[in-house]
Design an enzyme around this catalytic site. Structure first.
Site, short mmCIF file in Angstrom:
data_model
loop_
_atom_site.label_atom_id
_atom_site.label_comp_id
_atom_site.label_asym_id
_atom_site.label_seq_id
_atom_site.Cartn_x
_atom_site.Cartn_y
_atom_site.Cartn_z
CG LEU A 243 -0.44 0.19 2.60
CD1 LEU A 243 -1.50 0.82 3.48
CD2 LEU A 243 -0.06 -1.16 3.21
CB SER A 244 1.26 4.18 0.67
OG SER A 244 1.70 5.52 0.59
CG ASN A 245 5.96 5.60 -1.08
OD1 ASN A 245 5.25 6.23 -1.86
ND2 ASN A 245 6.83 6.22 -0.29
N GLY A 247 2.47 -0.04 -2.54
CA GLY A 247 1.62 -0.34 -3.69
C GLY A 247 2.28 0.05 -4.99
CG LEU A 268 -4.84 -1.87 -0.61
CD1 LEU A 268 -4.45 -3.20 -1.25
CD2 LEU A 268 -4.99 -2.01 0.90
#
Length: 589
Positions: A243-245, A247, A268
């Protein structure tokens, strides 16, 4: 066991049973929610306690563990999962700094459904930074989980005593052990950390870090179960999630995966860059740092959490930002209210929506835009800790001023820090003045790195071009899950252009733009903030469940799955019905 030429250290093997485990370090869900794990000797915590606290802090930084959030009752769990951990330092070709790799192998590894989940830390977090997603979903299923910090992490180097974080998280002096990060310069002041100061621009290689973590994971499964070796992508399903970085890292890995190692990807809220389609994060984040303080003075945000101070009044520095933008000739109106409307209109014209700006009030009030931009600018320009752009620097904070950290503060960094300072006794200094809008000088300098045309601006753009996403194979099951209200990585700049590009190129990604979900599930525990939102993690778990059913139960991969339509949580407890169609199947016990 497979030979791994990229290994930079011996493999550290630890067992975690009998009051300790892989998923919660023996704390269980109640312990994860509780006070930070105490160190018996604060100045010299042992490796086992550092690990326990690092896992706890990683959970707290990602999941909503608050009393209203529903973790463990509506969705998710943290059961006891005994097993072994294998960790080491690795490096990609041409990189100077190592990345951490770690594999968790549960004692109840499912030998009939050989599964390896690979993940990368969110943000710039340490090695356990994705445990609430990848570990919480994979370990109870009997999957092994392999992690990488993707060249970021919390192994800060302190020039005051020439120390950094060793493989087990304990502090060690340069030259006495291999460290998570050693600066290129032998003399310096303040604090250096890998993401900003390695000279490698690690973001361009996040996908390669993920693929190396896959190789490390397979090799450690060979070591754990030699009678069943070799473990390969042909006999072991490899599921990538983050998720985020993190992801963004698994989407990069999907594009780099020429050998077909990955069996499926669930990303995500990804920090993904699709040139000619979306916007680079450094572009919209420096824009946000400059313009959002004024735009959020608009009366439409008067009751938005974080958009006013604790007394409900306008932030004085944000009012001053409107005056700065007016002085630059970018706003024409005379009153603060009119300037705010102009700033809001400007951001709408560049892609920001009203709901995203409302959520972004939290990132603006917490100064996240400037904090993130500083670190990324240093990474893109490959600067050392004592040569950061725009006059910024990091140092231990003592009574609000640069100083020297005490031993206890220094010892806690590896477990407690979220990756990018400030925090945990480290401050961000420079780039400010004593005006009514003190951060303007540094923010204007950072924005100029994007909008300008000098040598530094050209070098930064060259680094950003290396971040471009690559096309995954047509056969790869790929699912992107993103909150519609994400105020840090807005979907209009990230997931939407990426998914549209994939579809235009003949791929068939699944995409959920989840109503009421935003970027930071952990923020949902803050008073008032969670009322307007939903957690994103349960939707990620649901997508992973569907991928599992496809890979191991023969269910066809769908051409489309409508986004479940939930409702905002409100002031009370999260209920399963609020999550829409997925709410009845989400508790993993």
């Amino acid at each position: 066991m497979q030979a791994l030429e990229f290994m930079q250290s011996e493999v550290l093997v630890t067992t975690h049973r009998d009051g300790d485990d892989l998923l919660s370090a023996g704390l269980g869900l109640d312990g994860l929610k509780g006070m930070p794990v105490a160190f018996a000797d604060a100045a010299h915590p042992d490796a086992q306690t550092l690990r326990r606290r690092a896992i706890q802090m990683s959970w707290k930084g990602i999941a909503d563990l608050g009393p209203l959030g529903g973790y463990g009752t509506v969705y998710g769990a943290a059961p006891d999962v005994p097993g072994r951990e294998y960790q080491a330092f690795a490096t990609i070709p041409s990189a100077r700094a190592p990345h951490r790799v770690l594999v968790q192998v549960p004692d109840d590894f499912d030998h009939a459904h050989r599964c390896l989940v690979v993940t990368a830390s969110s943000g710039s977090r340490g090695i356990y930074g994705a445990i609430a997603l990848a570990g919480a979903w994979g370990l109870p299923r009997g999957c092994a989980v392999t992690y990488t910090d993707k060249g970021t992490g919390s192994g800060y180097f302190d020039f005051s005593d020439d120390s950094g974080a060793a493989l087990n998280g304990e502090r060690a002096k340069r030259g006495t052990a291999m460290l998570e990060f050693e600066p290129r310069e032998t003399k310096g002041e303040g604090i250096a950390f890998k993401h900003a100061h390695s000279g490698d621009n690690p973001e361009a290689d996040w996908g390669r870090h993920v693929l190396q973590a896959v190789q490390f994971g397979l090799a450690m499964l060979d070591r754990a179960f030699p009678g069943e070796a070799p473990f390969t992508p042909r006999n072991t399903k490899i599921i990538a999630t983050g998720l985020s970085n993190g992801g963004g890292a698994v989407l990069q890995a999907a594009g780099f995966d020429d050998g077909g190692m990955l069996a499926g990807v669930v990303a995500l809220e990804p920090n993904v860059h699709t040139p000619q389609h979306g916007r680079a994060a450094f572009d919209y984040m420096t824009e946000a740092a400059m313009w959002l303080p004024c735009a959020l003075m608009d009366q439409r945000y008067a009751s938005t959490p974080f958009a006013r101070d604790a007394n409900g009044a306008q932030h004085a520095a944000w009012t001053a930002r409107c005056a700065r933008l007016h002085a630059q000739g970018w706003l024409k109106s005379s009153t603060v209210e009119e300037k705010a409307v102009e700033a809001h209109t400007h951001l709408r014209s560049t892609g920001w929506t009203d709901r995203v700006m409302a959520t972004a009030a939290s990132s603006t009030a917490l100064d996240l835009w400037r904090v993130i931009d500083v670190a990324y600018a240093s990474a893109y320009l490959r600067r050392d800790a004592n040569d950061m752009p725009c006059g910024f620097r990091y140092a231990a904070m003592v009574n609000g001023r640069p100083g020297v950290a005490d031993e206890a503060t220094r010892a806690s960094w590896w477990a407690d820090a979220a990756g990018i300072p400030p925090g945990n006794g480290i401050g961000l200094f420079g780039g400010v003045d004593e005006s009514a809008d003190p951060t303007w000088r540094g923010i204007a300098g950072l924005r100029q790195l994007w909008t300008g045309d000098d040598a530094d601006a050209r070098a930064l753009h060259a680094s950003v071009r290396t971040l471009a996403a690559q096309l995954p194979s047509k056969e790869l099951p790929l699912w992107v899950v993103h909150g519609a209200d994400d105020g840090l990585l807005p979907t209009v700049f990230t997931s939407e252009p990426y998914v549209a590009w994939l579809r235009a190129e003949g791929r068939q990604p699944l995409y959920w733009k989840v109503p009421y979900a935003q970027h930071f599930d952990a923020f949902l525990a803050l008073p008032g903030f969670g009322n307007n939102h939903l957690p994103l993690l349960p939707y990620g778990y649901a997508a992973l469940d569907r991928l599992w059913a496809h890979l191991f139960e023969g269910q066809p991969w769908p051409a489309d799955v409508p986004t479940p339509q939930g409702t905002a949580r409100g002031a009370g407890l999260l209920q399963a019905s609020m999550l829409g169609a997925i709410g009845s199947v989400l508790v993993h016990l």
